[in-house]
Design an enzyme around this catalytic site. Structure first.
Site, PDB file in Angstrom:
ATOM      1  N   ASP A 102      -3.049  -0.845  -5.376  1.00  0.00           N
ATOM      2  CA  ASP A 102      -2.933   0.078  -6.018  1.00  0.00           C
ATOM      3  C   ASP A 102      -1.263   0.100  -5.698  1.00  0.00           C
ATOM      4  O   ASP A 102      -0.558  -0.574  -6.629  1.00  0.00           O
ATOM      5  CB  ASP A 102      -3.321   1.233  -5.000  1.00  0.00           C
ATOM      6  CG  ASP A 102      -2.857   3.030  -5.620  1.00  0.00           C
ATOM      7  OD1 ASP A 102      -1.951   2.904  -6.003  1.00  0.00           O
ATOM      8  OD2 ASP A 102      -3.899   3.454  -5.763  1.00  0.00           O
ATOM      9  N   PHE A 151      -8.365   7.494 -10.039  1.00  0.00           N
ATOM     10  CA  PHE A 151      -8.901   6.735  -8.646  1.00  0.00           C
ATOM     11  C   PHE A 151     -10.680   6.404  -8.628  1.00  0.00           C
ATOM     12  O   PHE A 151     -11.080   6.904  -9.919  1.00  0.00           O
ATOM     13  CB  PHE A 151      -8.498   8.502  -7.620  1.00  0.00           C
ATOM     14  CG  PHE A 151      -9.556   7.950  -6.222  1.00  0.00           C
ATOM     15  CD1 PHE A 151      -8.739   7.625  -5.450  1.00  0.00           C
ATOM     16  CD2 PHE A 151     -10.840   8.321  -5.804  1.00  0.00           C
ATOM     17  CE1 PHE A 151      -8.992   7.513  -3.909  1.00  0.00           C
ATOM     18  CE2 PHE A 151     -11.241   8.015  -4.550  1.00  0.00           C
ATOM     19  CZ  PHE A 151     -10.002   7.587  -3.743  1.00  0.00           C
ATOM     20  N   VAL A 152     -10.859   5.388  -8.696  1.00  0.00           N
ATOM     21  CA  VAL A 152     -12.306   4.528  -8.932  1.00  0.00           C
ATOM     22  C   VAL A 152     -13.000   4.261  -7.296  1.00  0.00           C
ATOM     23  O   VAL A 152     -12.635   4.327  -6.453  1.00  0.00           O
ATOM     24  CB  VAL A 152     -11.980   3.564  -9.355  1.00  0.00           C
ATOM     25  CG1 VAL A 152     -11.157   3.304 -10.700  1.00  0.00           C
ATOM     26  CG2 VAL A 152     -10.489   2.606  -8.613  1.00  0.00           C
TER      27      VAL A 152
END
Ligand code: XMP
Length: 184
Positions: A102, A151-152
């Site tokens: 990220d 957001f996973v």
């Protein structure tokens, strides 16, 4: 759990197919390594990914585990290593495995820590990367999928400790999506 899922962005079938390709790449890099490979997995998000990846590797290997506390890019609270299983990587071929790249804080920290220990070689492998956020100077040697900056959860990735056991990579329904919060 299913009721909380808005959409799937990487299905379990695509993950399985890509992991076969990634394992082939790792096999080509380290297949002739006499001492075998040391995989360092970053907990907890990489648990399912690393379990699937290593079972497809043909060569001898050992596994080390590191936990990093993550505050998602906060400068005032930088990422910190809070647990390490202390595998000796000096003079060894090392592959760091993480769930998602990220902001890059986590991977940078673990890279620096392992580089300090003098491995023979050091590579990085992530299942997911957010190309809009990942710093351009931090390029993993192997990336499973580039994903949008949402957001996973699923396949090891959690929100507030939940959804790690969801078999696909997914986005939560609006309202259930977190604002980024501390997690380890
Ligand atoms: P950085 O910003 O350090 O983030 O590259 C890496 C770590 O942060 C967590 N992370 C996520 N976890 N869904 C998650 O469940 C996400 O979209 C997400 N983005 C970052 C993850 O633990 C990763 O190792």
């Amino acid at each position: 759990m299913q009721a909380d899922i808005d959409r799937i962005i990487v299905s379990r079938d695509r993950i399985a197919a890509r992991i076969r390709e990634m394992a082939d790449a790792v096999g080509e890099w380290y297949g002739n390594s006499e001492q075998g490979l040391i995989i360092v997995a970053i907990l907890s998000g990489a648990i399912i990914f690393v379990a699937d990846l290593i079972r497809r590797l043909p060569m001898k290997m050992k596994i080390g585990l590191i936990t990093v506390s993550s505050y998602h890019g906060s400068r005032s609270r930088p990422a910190q290593i809070v647990y390490s299983s202390h595998v000796d990587v000096t003079g060894r071929d090392v592959l760091i495995v993480d769930d998602i790249l990220d902001t890059g804080q986590t991977l940078r920290l673990v890279l620096a820590e392992l580089a300090r220990q003098g491995p023979a070689s050091l590579r990085t492998c992530v299942l997911l990367r957010k190309p809009d956020k990942a710093p351009p100077d931090l390029k993993p040697d192997l990336v499973g999928f580039d994903v949008e900056d949402v957001f996973v959860v699923g396949y090891g990735l959690d929100y507030n400790g939940h959804y790690r056991n969801f078999p696909d990579i997914a986005v939560l329904k609006p309202g259930l999506c977190p604002t980024y919060r501390p997690m380890v």
